[in-house]
Design a protein around this motif. Structure first.
Motif, PDB file in Angstrom:
ATOM      1  N   GLN A   4     -24.434   1.924  16.000  1.00 30.49           N
ATOM      2  CA  GLN A   4     -25.856   2.225  16.154  1.00 30.49           C
ATOM      3  C   GLN A   4     -26.657   1.268  15.287  1.00 30.49           C
ATOM      4  OE1 GLN A   4     -27.185   4.819  18.121  1.00 30.49           O
ATOM      5  NE2 GLN A   4     -29.203   3.969  17.650  1.00 30.49           N
ATOM      6  N   ALA A   5     -27.367   0.360  15.941  1.00 34.80           N
ATOM      7  CA  ALA A   5     -28.190  -0.609  15.219  1.00 34.80           C
ATOM      8  C   ALA A   5     -29.604  -0.077  15.058  1.00 34.80           C
ATOM      9  CB  ALA A   5     -28.209  -1.933  15.964  1.00 34.80           C
ATOM     10  N   SER A   6     -30.227  -0.431  13.943  1.00 34.37           N
ATOM     11  CA  SER A   6     -31.602  -0.007  13.682  1.00 34.37           C
ATOM     12  C   SER A   6     -32.263  -1.022  12.757  1.00 34.37           C
ATOM     13  CB  SER A   6     -31.620   1.382  13.047  1.00 34.37           C
ATOM     14  OG  SER A   6     -30.930   1.372  11.804  1.00 34.37           O
ATOM     15  N   GLY A   7     -33.586  -0.860  12.591  1.00 29.51           N
ATOM     16  CA  GLY A   7     -34.308  -1.692  11.639  1.00 29.51           C
ATOM     17  C   GLY A   7     -35.154  -2.794  12.256  1.00 29.51           C
ATOM     18  N   GLY A   8     -35.097  -2.939  13.569  1.00 25.22           N
ATOM     19  CA  GLY A   8     -35.907  -3.952  14.206  1.00 25.22           C
ATOM     20  C   GLY A   8     -37.382  -3.583  14.181  1.00 25.22           C
ATOM     21  N   ARG A  18     -34.739  -6.021   7.597  1.00 28.47           N
ATOM     22  CA  ARG A  18     -33.340  -5.715   7.304  1.00 28.47           C
ATOM     23  C   ARG A  18     -32.794  -4.833   8.413  1.00 28.47           C
ATOM     24  NH1 ARG A  18     -30.372  -1.743   3.126  1.00 28.47           N
ATOM     25  NH2 ARG A  18     -28.555  -3.033   2.569  1.00 28.47           N
ATOM     26  N   LEU A  19     -31.827  -5.342   9.127  1.00 33.48           N
ATOM     27  CA  LEU A  19     -31.173  -4.574  10.177  1.00 33.48           C
ATOM     28  C   LEU A  19     -29.971  -3.843   9.607  1.00 33.48           C
ATOM     29  CD1 LEU A  19     -31.179  -7.131  13.128  1.00 33.48           C
ATOM     30  CD2 LEU A  19     -32.988  -5.561  12.397  1.00 33.48           C
ATOM     31  N   SER A  20     -29.727  -2.667  10.150  1.00 39.68           N
ATOM     32  CA  SER A  20     -28.571  -1.876   9.755  1.00 39.68           C
ATOM     33  C   SER A  20     -27.765  -1.520  10.994  1.00 39.68           C
ATOM     34  CB  SER A  20     -29.001  -0.587   9.055  1.00 39.68           C
ATOM     35  OG  SER A  20     -29.729  -0.848   7.883  1.00 39.68           O
ATOM     36  N   GLN A  82     -29.857  -8.978   6.445  1.00 41.97           N
ATOM     37  CA  GLN A  82     -31.133  -9.248   5.792  1.00 41.97           C
ATOM     38  C   GLN A  82     -31.686 -10.546   6.359  1.00 41.97           C
ATOM     39  OE1 GLN A  82     -32.917  -7.417   3.436  1.00 41.97           O
ATOM     40  NE2 GLN A  82     -34.499  -8.960   3.814  1.00 41.97           N
ATOM     41  N   MET A  83     -32.862 -10.465   6.930  1.00 44.35           N
ATOM     42  CA  MET A  83     -33.470 -11.624   7.578  1.00 44.35           C
ATOM     43  C   MET A  83     -34.742 -12.000   6.844  1.00 44.35           C
ATOM     44  SD  MET A  83     -32.872 -10.601  11.581  1.00 44.35           S
ATOM     45  CE  MET A  83     -34.085  -9.293  11.541  1.00 44.35           C
ATOM     46  N   ASN A  84     -34.756 -13.171   6.265  1.00 45.07           N
ATOM     47  CA  ASN A  84     -35.917 -13.674   5.539  1.00 45.07           C
ATOM     48  C   ASN A  84     -36.472 -14.913   6.221  1.00 45.07           C
ATOM     49  OD1 ASN A  84     -35.452 -11.684   3.543  1.00 45.07           O
ATOM     50  ND2 ASN A  84     -34.107 -13.065   2.380  1.00 45.07           N
ATOM     51  N   GLN A 118     -26.170  -0.776  20.713  1.00 46.24           N
ATOM     52  CA  GLN A 118     -27.141  -0.792  21.794  1.00 46.24           C
ATOM     53  C   GLN A 118     -28.227  -1.850  21.619  1.00 46.24           C
ATOM     54  OE1 GLN A 118     -27.521   0.895  19.144  1.00 46.24           O
ATOM     55  NE2 GLN A 118     -29.684   1.127  18.744  1.00 46.24           N
ATOM     56  N   GLY A 119     -28.343  -2.441  20.460  1.00 45.81           N
ATOM     57  CA  GLY A 119     -29.341  -3.468  20.235  1.00 45.81           C
ATOM     58  C   GLY A 119     -30.623  -2.939  19.643  1.00 45.81           C
ATOM     59  N   THR A 120     -31.279  -3.769  18.849  1.00 49.96           N
ATOM     60  CA  THR A 120     -32.575  -3.432  18.271  1.00 49.96           C
ATOM     61  C   THR A 120     -33.473  -4.658  18.402  1.00 49.96           C
ATOM     62  OG1 THR A 120     -33.684  -2.559  16.289  1.00 49.96           O
ATOM     63  CG2 THR A 120     -31.844  -4.067  15.913  1.00 49.96           C
ATOM     64  N   GLN A 121     -34.709  -4.421  18.832  1.00 44.09           N
ATOM     65  CA  GLN A 121     -35.628  -5.515  19.128  1.00 44.09           C
ATOM     66  C   GLN A 121     -36.268  -6.046  17.847  1.00 44.09           C
ATOM     67  OE1 GLN A 121     -36.631  -6.989  22.259  1.00 44.09           O
ATOM     68  NE2 GLN A 121     -37.621  -8.441  20.864  1.00 44.09           N
ATOM     69  N   VAL A 122     -36.233  -7.359  17.698  1.00 46.51           N
ATOM     70  CA  VAL A 122     -36.934  -8.044  16.614  1.00 46.51           C
ATOM     71  C   VAL A 122     -37.941  -8.992  17.249  1.00 46.51           C
ATOM     72  CG1 VAL A 122     -36.725  -9.693  14.723  1.00 46.51           C
ATOM     73  CG2 VAL A 122     -35.030  -7.866  14.983  1.00 46.51           C
ATOM     74  N   THR A 123     -39.192  -8.837  16.879  1.00 42.99           N
ATOM     75  CA  THR A 123     -40.251  -9.692  17.407  1.00 42.99           C
ATOM     76  C   THR A 123     -40.979 -10.328  16.239  1.00 42.99           C
ATOM     77  OG1 THR A 123     -40.531  -8.250  19.332  1.00 42.99           O
ATOM     78  CG2 THR A 123     -42.299  -9.813  18.859  1.00 42.99           C
ATOM     79  N   VAL A 124     -41.047 -11.644  16.252  1.00 43.57           N
ATOM     80  CA  VAL A 124     -41.706 -12.387  15.188  1.00 43.57           C
ATOM     81  C   VAL A 124     -42.928 -13.075  15.777  1.00 43.57           C
ATOM     82  CG1 VAL A 124     -41.456 -14.111  13.377  1.00 43.57           C
ATOM     83  CG2 VAL A 124     -39.468 -12.757  14.093  1.00 43.57           C
ATOM     84  N   SER A 125     -44.085 -12.731  15.279  1.00 44.74           N
ATOM     85  CA  SER A 125     -45.322 -13.307  15.782  1.00 44.74           C
ATOM     86  C   SER A 125     -45.712 -14.528  14.950  1.00 44.74           C
ATOM     87  CB  SER A 125     -46.440 -12.274  15.758  1.00 44.74           C
ATOM     88  OG  SER A 125     -46.696 -11.872  14.414  1.00 44.74           O
ATOM     89  N   SER A 126     -46.346 -15.473  15.626  1.00 44.18           N
ATOM     90  CA  SER A 126     -46.734 -16.718  14.941  1.00 44.18           C
ATOM     91  C   SER A 126     -48.107 -16.585  14.306  1.00 44.18           C
ATOM     92  CB  SER A 126     -46.721 -17.872  15.928  1.00 44.18           C
ATOM     93  OG  SER A 126     -47.564 -17.586  17.020  1.00 44.18           O
TER      94      SER A 126
END
Length: 126
Positions: A4-8, A18-20, A82-84, A118-126
């Protein structure tokens, strides 16, 4: 094995997330754990992997090396990412994966992993 992924979420460029990934398996420490991502219209790609041990060896794709850190806590049956310094090109659905007997040279190969979250969505805006 269930993952189970989370944190997006949505974050501005330069920010952090930080995704878990929680695993429901009693033998978690026997699995190599990986993170992959898939952007719309693109194939699933390797992000990072960590060996079975709590302080196991890690692998990263060139695109995230120096910005992302994978870790695991075998006592909690969890793996983290951990995504920086996030960039818009990091936008994707992020998946955690578990595999047994994954040799180091195969960590980048989705086919080496037998179990997926199941995946977790990460969206990075410019």
């Amino acid at each position: 094995v269930q993952l189970q992924a989370s944190g997006g979420g949505l974050v501005q460029a330069g920010g952090s997330l930080r995704l878990s990934c929680a695993a429901s398996v009693s033998t978690f420490s026997t699995y190599v754990m990986g993170w992959f991502r898939q952007a719309p219209g693109k194939e699933r790609e390797f992000v990072a992997a960590i060996n079975r041990n709590q302080y196991g060896s890690t692998s990263y794709s060139d695109s995230v090396k120096g910005r992302f850190t994978i870790s695991r806590d075998n006592a909690k049956n969890a793996v983290y990412l951990q995504m920086n310094s996030l960039k818009p090109e990091d936008t994707a659905v992020y998946y955690c994966a578990a595999g047994r007997g994954v040799i180091q040279s195969s960590r980048h190969d989705p086919g080496a992993y037998g179990y997926w979250g199941q995946g977790t969505q990460v969206t990075v805006s410019s």
